[in-house]
Design a protein around this motif. Structure first.
Motif, PDB file in Angstrom:
ATOM      1  N   ASP A 244      26.840  14.394  24.790  1.00  0.00           N
ATOM      2  CA  ASP A 244      26.067  14.181  23.567  1.00  0.00           C
ATOM      3  C   ASP A 244      26.827  14.733  22.365  1.00  0.00           C
ATOM      4  O   ASP A 244      26.891  14.090  21.311  1.00  0.00           O
ATOM      5  CB  ASP A 244      24.686  14.851  23.658  1.00  0.00           C
ATOM      6  CG  ASP A 244      23.726  14.116  24.573  1.00  0.00           C
ATOM      7  OD1 ASP A 244      24.008  12.964  24.979  1.00  0.00           O
ATOM      8  OD2 ASP A 244      22.673  14.715  24.893  1.00  0.00           O
ATOM      9  N   ILE A 245      27.392  15.932  22.515  1.00  0.00           N
ATOM     10  CA  ILE A 245      28.186  16.536  21.439  1.00  0.00           C
ATOM     11  C   ILE A 245      29.402  15.658  21.141  1.00  0.00           C
ATOM     12  O   ILE A 245      29.695  15.342  19.989  1.00  0.00           O
ATOM     13  CB  ILE A 245      28.627  17.967  21.817  1.00  0.00           C
ATOM     14  CG1 ILE A 245      27.410  18.894  21.918  1.00  0.00           C
ATOM     15  CG2 ILE A 245      29.653  18.510  20.822  1.00  0.00           C
ATOM     16  CD1 ILE A 245      27.712  20.244  22.550  1.00  0.00           C
ATOM     17  N   TYR A 246      30.123  15.272  22.180  1.00  0.00           N
ATOM     18  CA  TYR A 246      31.321  14.453  22.029  1.00  0.00           C
ATOM     19  C   TYR A 246      30.988  13.136  21.327  1.00  0.00           C
ATOM     20  O   TYR A 246      31.673  12.748  20.371  1.00  0.00           O
ATOM     21  CB  TYR A 246      31.944  14.187  23.409  1.00  0.00           C
ATOM     22  CG  TYR A 246      33.195  13.368  23.349  1.00  0.00           C
ATOM     23  CD1 TYR A 246      34.431  13.973  23.186  1.00  0.00           C
ATOM     24  CD2 TYR A 246      33.147  11.982  23.442  1.00  0.00           C
ATOM     25  CE1 TYR A 246      35.589  13.218  23.121  1.00  0.00           C
ATOM     26  CE2 TYR A 246      34.297  11.220  23.377  1.00  0.00           C
ATOM     27  CZ  TYR A 246      35.516  11.842  23.221  1.00  0.00           C
ATOM     28  OH  TYR A 246      36.659  11.091  23.139  1.00  0.00           O
ATOM     29  N   ASN A 247      29.946  12.466  21.799  1.00  0.00           N
ATOM     30  CA  ASN A 247      29.577  11.162  21.235  1.00  0.00           C
ATOM     31  C   ASN A 247      29.088  11.269  19.789  1.00  0.00           C
ATOM     32  O   ASN A 247      29.188  10.306  19.032  1.00  0.00           O
ATOM     33  CB  ASN A 247      28.529  10.478  22.104  1.00  0.00           C
ATOM     34  CG  ASN A 247      29.100  10.012  23.418  1.00  0.00           C
ATOM     35  OD1 ASN A 247      30.289   9.735  23.541  1.00  0.00           O
ATOM     36  ND2 ASN A 247      28.260   9.946  24.433  1.00  0.00           N
ATOM     37  N   GLU A 248      28.590  12.432  19.408  1.00  0.00           N
ATOM     38  CA  GLU A 248      28.175  12.648  18.026  1.00  0.00           C
ATOM     39  C   GLU A 248      29.368  12.968  17.132  1.00  0.00           C
ATOM     40  O   GLU A 248      29.498  12.425  16.032  1.00  0.00           O
ATOM     41  CB  GLU A 248      27.172  13.800  17.962  1.00  0.00           C
ATOM     42  CG  GLU A 248      26.809  14.205  16.551  1.00  0.00           C
ATOM     43  CD  GLU A 248      26.085  15.537  16.452  1.00  0.00           C
ATOM     44  OE1 GLU A 248      25.788  15.922  15.308  1.00  0.00           O
ATOM     45  OE2 GLU A 248      25.844  16.198  17.478  1.00  0.00           O
ATOM     46  N   LEU A 249      30.233  13.868  17.589  1.00  0.00           N
ATOM     47  CA  LEU A 249      31.263  14.415  16.711  1.00  0.00           C
ATOM     48  C   LEU A 249      32.599  13.683  16.742  1.00  0.00           C
ATOM     49  O   LEU A 249      33.296  13.643  15.719  1.00  0.00           O
ATOM     50  CB  LEU A 249      31.465  15.899  17.025  1.00  0.00           C
ATOM     51  CG  LEU A 249      30.219  16.768  16.835  1.00  0.00           C
ATOM     52  CD1 LEU A 249      30.518  18.222  17.151  1.00  0.00           C
ATOM     53  CD2 LEU A 249      29.649  16.613  15.443  1.00  0.00           C
ATOM     54  N   MET A 250      32.978  13.114  17.867  1.00  0.00           N
ATOM     55  CA  MET A 250      34.268  12.416  17.919  1.00  0.00           C
ATOM     56  C   MET A 250      34.313  11.234  16.946  1.00  0.00           C
ATOM     57  O   MET A 250      35.312  11.071  16.229  1.00  0.00           O
ATOM     58  CB  MET A 250      34.603  11.969  19.345  1.00  0.00           C
ATOM     59  CG  MET A 250      35.991  11.351  19.470  1.00  0.00           C
ATOM     60  SD  MET A 250      37.362  12.390  18.877  1.00  0.00           S
ATOM     61  CE  MET A 250      37.438  13.617  20.166  1.00  0.00           C
ATOM     62  N   PRO A 251      33.267  10.412  16.851  1.00  0.00           N
ATOM     63  CA  PRO A 251      33.325   9.338  15.849  1.00  0.00           C
ATOM     64  C   PRO A 251      33.435   9.865  14.418  1.00  0.00           C
ATOM     65  O   PRO A 251      34.052   9.220  13.563  1.00  0.00           O
ATOM     66  CB  PRO A 251      32.005   8.581  16.048  1.00  0.00           C
ATOM     67  CG  PRO A 251      31.616   8.872  17.462  1.00  0.00           C
ATOM     68  CD  PRO A 251      32.087  10.275  17.726  1.00  0.00           C
ATOM     69  N   GLN A 252      32.871  11.047  14.170  1.00  0.00           N
ATOM     70  CA  GLN A 252      32.999  11.635  12.836  1.00  0.00           C
ATOM     71  C   GLN A 252      34.458  11.994  12.556  1.00  0.00           C
ATOM     72  O   GLN A 252      34.957  11.762  11.454  1.00  0.00           O
ATOM     73  CB  GLN A 252      32.117  12.866  12.704  1.00  0.00           C
ATOM     74  CG  GLN A 252      30.639  12.544  12.673  1.00  0.00           C
ATOM     75  CD  GLN A 252      29.790  13.794  12.533  1.00  0.00           C
ATOM     76  OE1 GLN A 252      30.177  14.741  11.867  1.00  0.00           O
ATOM     77  NE2 GLN A 252      28.625  13.787  13.168  1.00  0.00           N
ATOM     78  N   LEU A 253      35.128  12.555  13.560  1.00  0.00           N
ATOM     79  CA  LEU A 253      36.530  12.925  13.382  1.00  0.00           C
ATOM     80  C   LEU A 253      37.405  11.687  13.265  1.00  0.00           C
ATOM     81  O   LEU A 253      38.213  11.570  12.339  1.00  0.00           O
ATOM     82  CB  LEU A 253      37.005  13.812  14.534  1.00  0.00           C
ATOM     83  CG  LEU A 253      38.461  14.278  14.466  1.00  0.00           C
ATOM     84  CD1 LEU A 253      38.723  15.078  13.191  1.00  0.00           C
ATOM     85  CD2 LEU A 253      38.820  15.092  15.698  1.00  0.00           C
ATOM     86  N   THR A 254      37.262  10.757  14.175  1.00  0.00           N
ATOM     87  CA  THR A 254      38.114   9.558  14.137  1.00  0.00           C
ATOM     88  C   THR A 254      37.807   8.690  12.913  1.00  0.00           C
ATOM     89  O   THR A 254      38.691   7.991  12.420  1.00  0.00           O
ATOM     90  CB  THR A 254      37.986   8.724  15.432  1.00  0.00           C
ATOM     91  OG1 THR A 254      36.613   8.346  15.611  1.00  0.00           O
ATOM     92  CG2 THR A 254      38.481   9.498  16.633  1.00  0.00           C
ATOM     93  N   GLY A 255      36.573   8.786  12.412  1.00  0.00           N
ATOM     94  CA  GLY A 255      36.202   8.031  11.229  1.00  0.00           C
ATOM     95  C   GLY A 255      36.859   8.540   9.957  1.00  0.00           C
ATOM     96  O   GLY A 255      36.796   7.889   8.907  1.00  0.00           O
ATOM     97  N   LYS A 256      37.510   9.669  10.038  1.00  0.00           N
ATOM     98  CA  LYS A 256      38.182  10.245   8.869  1.00  0.00           C
ATOM     99  C   LYS A 256      39.597   9.699   8.677  1.00  0.00           C
ATOM    100  O   LYS A 256      40.262  10.047   7.712  1.00  0.00           O
ATOM    101  CB  LYS A 256      38.199  11.774   8.963  1.00  0.00           C
ATOM    102  CG  LYS A 256      36.794  12.336   8.840  1.00  0.00           C
ATOM    103  CD  LYS A 256      36.769  13.811   8.829  1.00  0.00           C
ATOM    104  CE  LYS A 256      35.330  14.273   8.622  1.00  0.00           C
ATOM    105  NZ  LYS A 256      35.242  15.607   8.092  1.00  0.00           N
ATOM    106  N   LEU A 257      40.034   8.854   9.598  1.00  0.00           N
ATOM    107  CA  LEU A 257      41.347   8.211   9.450  1.00  0.00           C
ATOM    108  C   LEU A 257      41.257   7.126   8.392  1.00  0.00           C
ATOM    109  O   LEU A 257      40.417   6.230   8.471  1.00  0.00           O
ATOM    110  CB  LEU A 257      41.804   7.612  10.772  1.00  0.00           C
ATOM    111  CG  LEU A 257      42.220   8.591  11.841  1.00  0.00           C
ATOM    112  CD1 LEU A 257      42.466   7.868  13.156  1.00  0.00           C
ATOM    113  CD2 LEU A 257      43.478   9.360  11.423  1.00  0.00           C
ATOM    114  N   LYS A 258      42.087   7.220   7.386  1.00  0.00           N
ATOM    115  CA  LYS A 258      42.093   6.262   6.278  1.00  0.00           C
ATOM    116  C   LYS A 258      43.489   5.694   6.098  1.00  0.00           C
ATOM    117  O   LYS A 258      44.482   6.399   6.239  1.00  0.00           O
ATOM    118  CB  LYS A 258      41.658   6.929   4.967  1.00  0.00           C
ATOM    119  CG  LYS A 258      40.332   7.658   5.050  1.00  0.00           C
ATOM    120  CD  LYS A 258      39.189   6.725   5.290  1.00  0.00           C
ATOM    121  CE  LYS A 258      37.881   7.510   5.348  1.00  0.00           C
ATOM    122  NZ  LYS A 258      36.848   6.864   6.043  1.00  0.00           N
TER     123      LYS A 258
END
Length: 100
Positions: free
Chosen positions: A85-99
């Motif tokens: 649950d933690i991984y699925n919440e936070l990993m997209p936040q981190l990977t979403g920071k790639l611009k």
């Protein structure tokens, strides 16, 4: 078992808080900038270091159960579910920071 689950919840809350600090280090990472990509790689490395530290705690607690005790598997599965649950919440936040 209930006391160990409460301890698990506390430990995972600490892990989540530490991972959130990693996720929130930067607003974004420019994929064209080598320094920013190095910082992004460092974030992943730091995440893995935290995960390994908490995995040792998980294993230590799990090993308090006898291998034949069904609560051992139940405890393990609950931990993994909550971690995912933690991984699925936070990993997209981190990977979403790639611009780009």
């Amino acid at each position: 078992y209930e006391a160990m689950c409460a301890q698990m919840d506390s430990i995972l809350a600490q892990e989540r808080a530490q991972i959130m600090k990693i996720v929130n280090r930067r607003k974004s990472y420019d994929t064209r900038n080598p320094e920013e990509m190095a910082a992004y790689s460092k974030a992943f490395s730091d995440w893995n270091d935290i995960m390994e530290s908490y995995d040792m705690q998980r294993d230590s607690l799990t090993n308090l159960f006898d291998e034949t005790d069904p609560l051992r598997e139940q405890f393990w599965q609950r931990w993994m579910h909550l971690y995912m649950d933690i991984y699925n919440e936070l990993m997209p936040q981190l990977t979403g920071k790639l611009k780009q």
